[in-house]
Design an enzyme around this catalytic site. Structure first.
Site, PDB file in Angstrom:
ATOM      1  N   HIS A 161      -3.535   4.466  -1.531  1.00  0.00           N
ATOM      2  CA  HIS A 161      -4.390   4.809  -0.383  1.00  0.00           C
ATOM      3  C   HIS A 161      -5.165   6.101  -0.677  1.00  0.00           C
ATOM      4  CE1 HIS A 161      -6.032   4.907   3.489  1.00  0.00           C
ATOM      5  NE2 HIS A 161      -4.970   4.768   4.243  1.00  0.00           N
ATOM      6  N   GLY A 162      -6.422   5.931  -1.024  1.00  0.00           N
ATOM      7  CA  GLY A 162      -7.264   7.094  -1.327  1.00  0.00           C
ATOM      8  C   GLY A 162      -8.334   7.285  -0.264  1.00  0.00           C
ATOM      9  N   ALA A 163      -8.092   6.745   0.942  1.00  0.00           N
ATOM     10  CA  ALA A 163      -9.137   6.802   1.987  1.00  0.00           C
ATOM     11  C   ALA A 163      -8.602   7.432   3.282  1.00  0.00           C
ATOM     12  CB  ALA A 163      -9.638   5.383   2.259  1.00  0.00           C
ATOM     13  N   HIS A 164      -9.448   7.457   4.299  1.00  0.00           N
ATOM     14  CA  HIS A 164      -9.084   7.759   5.700  1.00  0.00           C
ATOM     15  C   HIS A 164      -8.523   9.152   5.979  1.00  0.00           C
ATOM     16  CE1 HIS A 164      -8.548   3.094   6.269  1.00  0.00           C
ATOM     17  NE2 HIS A 164      -9.818   3.467   6.087  1.00  0.00           N
ATOM     18  N   TYR A 188      -6.177  10.881   4.347  1.00  0.00           N
ATOM     19  CA  TYR A 188      -4.817  11.178   3.897  1.00  0.00           C
ATOM     20  C   TYR A 188      -4.898  12.037   2.627  1.00  0.00           C
ATOM     21  CZ  TYR A 188      -3.547   8.044   7.594  1.00  0.00           C
ATOM     22  OH  TYR A 188      -3.414   7.487   8.836  1.00  0.00           O
ATOM     23  N   GLN A 230       0.860  -1.195   0.000  1.00  0.00           N
ATOM     24  CA  GLN A 230       0.000   0.000   0.000  1.00  0.00           C
ATOM     25  C   GLN A 230       0.892   1.239   0.000  1.00  0.00           C
ATOM     26  OE1 GLN A 230      -2.230   1.771   3.397  1.00  0.00           O
ATOM     27  NE2 GLN A 230      -4.064   1.258   2.222  1.00  0.00           N
TER      28      GLN A 230
HETATM   29  C1  LIG Z   1      -3.501  -0.781  13.959  1.00  0.00           C
HETATM   30  C2  LIG Z   1      -4.154  -0.345  12.692  1.00  0.00           C
HETATM   31  C3  LIG Z   1      -3.386   0.237  11.689  1.00  0.00           C
HETATM   32  C4  LIG Z   1      -3.986   0.611  10.467  1.00  0.00           C
HETATM   33  N1  LIG Z   1      -3.205   1.085   9.449  1.00  0.00           N
HETATM   34  C5  LIG Z   1      -3.744   1.302   8.225  1.00  0.00           C
HETATM   35  C6  LIG Z   1      -2.919   1.588   7.107  1.00  0.00           C
HETATM   36  O1  LIG Z   1      -1.688   1.625   7.175  1.00  0.00           O
HETATM   37  N2  LIG Z   1      -3.543   1.806   5.912  1.00  0.00           N
HETATM   38  C7  LIG Z   1      -4.904   1.729   5.767  1.00  0.00           C
HETATM   39  O2  LIG Z   1      -5.408   1.924   4.668  1.00  0.00           O
HETATM   40  N3  LIG Z   1      -5.696   1.427   6.809  1.00  0.00           N
HETATM   41  C8  LIG Z   1      -5.154   1.192   8.019  1.00  0.00           C
HETATM   42  N4  LIG Z   1      -5.958   0.816   9.065  1.00  0.00           N
HETATM   43  C9  LIG Z   1      -7.415   0.730   8.857  1.00  0.00           C
HETATM   44  C10 LIG Z   1      -7.854  -0.666   8.479  1.00  0.00           C
HETATM   45  O3  LIG Z   1      -7.337  -1.053   7.221  1.00  0.00           O
HETATM   46  C11 LIG Z   1      -9.385  -0.808   8.469  1.00  0.00           C
HETATM   47  O4  LIG Z   1      -9.899   0.175   7.601  1.00  0.00           O
HETATM   48  C12 LIG Z   1     -10.077  -0.645   9.825  1.00  0.00           C
HETATM   49  O5  LIG Z   1      -9.313  -1.218  10.867  1.00  0.00           O
HETATM   50  C13 LIG Z   1     -11.466  -1.317   9.831  1.00  0.00           C
HETATM   51  O6  LIG Z   1     -11.388  -2.665   9.497  1.00  0.00           O
HETATM   52  P1  LIG Z   1     -11.500  -3.859  10.594  1.00  0.00           P
HETATM   53  O7  LIG Z   1     -12.858  -3.807  11.194  1.00  0.00           O
HETATM   54  O8  LIG Z   1     -11.268  -5.117   9.790  1.00  0.00           O
HETATM   55  O9  LIG Z   1     -10.430  -3.612  11.607  1.00  0.00           O
HETATM   56  C14 LIG Z   1      -5.382   0.434  10.285  1.00  0.00           C
HETATM   57  C15 LIG Z   1      -6.141  -0.142  11.313  1.00  0.00           C
HETATM   58  C16 LIG Z   1      -5.557  -0.542  12.481  1.00  0.00           C
HETATM   59  C17 LIG Z   1      -6.390  -1.198  13.535  1.00  0.00           C
END
Ligand SMILES: Cc1cc2nc3c(=O)[nH]c(=O)nc-3n(C[C@H](O)[C@H](O)[C@H](O)COP(=O)(O)O)c2cc1C
Length: 401
Positions: A166-169, A171, A101
């Site tokens: 990574h186009g989400a969250h 960033y 990613q």
């Molecule tokens: C410890 C941790 C680190 C994460 N780091 C990333 C990341 O590097 N990139 C990303 O796109 N999402 C990251 N996420 C978000 C997860 O990919 C996911 O969107 C979120 O945890 C919800 O999914 P789940 O219910 O399966 O945990 C992270 C989540 C956690 C818990």
């Protein structure tokens, strides 16, 4: 046999089953951002545990976009290729598949970490990091596009099976997509077409720098908590635009931003984790702890949407109906039955998980062998808070937090 364990391809990448390990920041790279032995072993655990594909934690495409979280993996220079190749070889040697990613953190980091001013589509701060970014100049946008391309080239050189943009969250790329953070009036802001432009250009650049059949995934938000933030209808438009570039091989659907609280993860408000995390910055006397426990935590519970299994599935299904590239649904996937039903009824092609696989990397095997019907993860979210300062692991029973 459960449909979860049937194979399906994403472009030229054939996956043995429908369970993907979603990107989760590892905090295991060395000081230069090189993957380490600890990281190799961490990822081997998922292959041995039966996941169909690993998506790594985010890797920085340039120093300006480096994460404020502990020890981010980097892919911003050719001299990092050999260390990445070591990781890929370790995974391939035991029969696994792994994609990298790649990301730019935009305004969701600190200049103290990057050594440079933060950049974002507009000079609006993220209310979590609370540092004012500079409005990114057009020539810098082209630089970002170029760097995503170079990062993809390096990933391919290292042998990765593909990349995810990574186009989400919240960033950098997701702030361009969101009217909440993007107030530009030039060709990079305003209409959906303009807001998507940077992502579209990156998708095309990445293919130019690799090969037409090098698998490229795009992670998008289904929704953000902000009045002008991304909503389902925006997500549907961006998904179609991604497909129209002919440079996107799969979409992974998630939600939320850092300033939007725990909607990305949902579940518990990690009071204990937050107190531990904040301890170095402020004196935590009893009244302060009381304040977090009795006021902040209950308030957060009221504000944030409740945890429901597969909380992005409804939107994912609509996306799936409107595009022909494979869709991966992420967020709250916990029960085998719900995942099976989602794939069986064509709501999604794949499911991905982050927190459950941190706790149980062998969950896919347990499902396959009938040893488990549901992940053990109780969404305590301590792993989310811990990611700032600690290596990735399940901290639900840890005494540190
Ligand atoms: C410890 C941790 C680190 C994460 N780091 C990333 C990341 O590097 N990139 C990303 O796109 N999402 C990251 N996420 C978000 C997860 O990919 C996911 O969107 C979120 O945890 C919800 O999914 P789940 O219910 O399966 O945990 C992270 C989540 C956690 C818990």
């Amino acid at each position: 046999m459960s449909i979860l364990f049937s194979s399906k391809s994403i472009g030229k990448l054939e996956l043995p089953n429908r369970i993907i390990r979603a990107a989760s920041h590892e905090g295991l790279a060395d000081e230069r951002g090189r993957p380490t032995e600890q990281q190799f072993r961490f990822y081997e655990g998922f292959v041995n545990g039966g996941v169909g594909l690993i998506i790594t934690g985010y890797a920085g495409v340039m120093k300006e976009g480096k994460s404020a979280l502990r020890n981010m993996t980097m892919i911003d220079s050719d001299d990092l290729i050999p260390s990445h190749r070591q990781l890929v070889d370790r995974i391939h040697n035991i029969g696994g598949r792994i994609i990298l990613q790649i990301a730019h953190c935009g305004r969701q980091t600190w200049s103290g970490e990057t050594g440079m001013p933060l950049v974002a589509p507009s000079a609006i701060q993220c209310n979590f990091y609370r540092e004012l970014p500079e409005k990114i100049k057009e020539e810098e946008i082209f630089e970002v596009i170029k760097n995503f391309g170079k990062a993809a080239y390096r990933a391919r050189e290292a042998g990765y099976d593909g990349i995810e943009i990574h186009g989400a969250h919240g960033y950098l790329l997701s702030t361009f997509l969101s009217r909440h953070a993007n107030k530009r009036e030039d060709q990079w802001g305003g209409s959906h077409k303009n807001r998507f432009r940077i992502v579209g250009e990156i998708l095309k650049k990445v293919k130019q720098e690799t090969e037409k059949d090098f698998p490229v995934f795009l992670k998008l938000n289904t929704y953000e908590r902000a009045r002008l933030g991304i909503k389902e209808k925006d997500c549907l438009q961006f998904a179609k635009m991604a497909e129209e570039t002919s440079s996107c091989d799969a979409l992974e659907l998630s939600c939320g931003t850092n300033e939007g609280g725990f909607i990305m993860a949902r579940g518990e408000f990690p009071t204990k984790g937050i107190i531990t995390y904040l301890r170095p910055f402020c004196e935590f006397n009893r009244p302060m702890k009381h304040l977090v426990r009795c006021i902040v935590a209950p308030l957060a519970k009221i504000i944030q949407p409740p945890f429901t299994e597969g909380y992005n599935l409804k939107t994912a299904q609509k996306v799936k109906q409107s595009v022909s590239i494979p869709v991966i649904t992420l967020g709250g996937m916990r029960s085998k039955k719900i995942m099976e039903e989602a794939v069986e009824s064509d709501k999604t092609d794949f499911v991905s998980m982050a927190r459950p696989l941190i706790q149980e990397p062998d969950l896919p095997n347990k499902f396959r062998m009938g040893k488990s019907e549901k992940a053990l993860c109780n969404n305590c979210n301590i792993c989310v808070v811990a990611a700032d300062t600690q290596p990735i692991q399940c901290y639900s029973k840890s005494t540190i937090f």
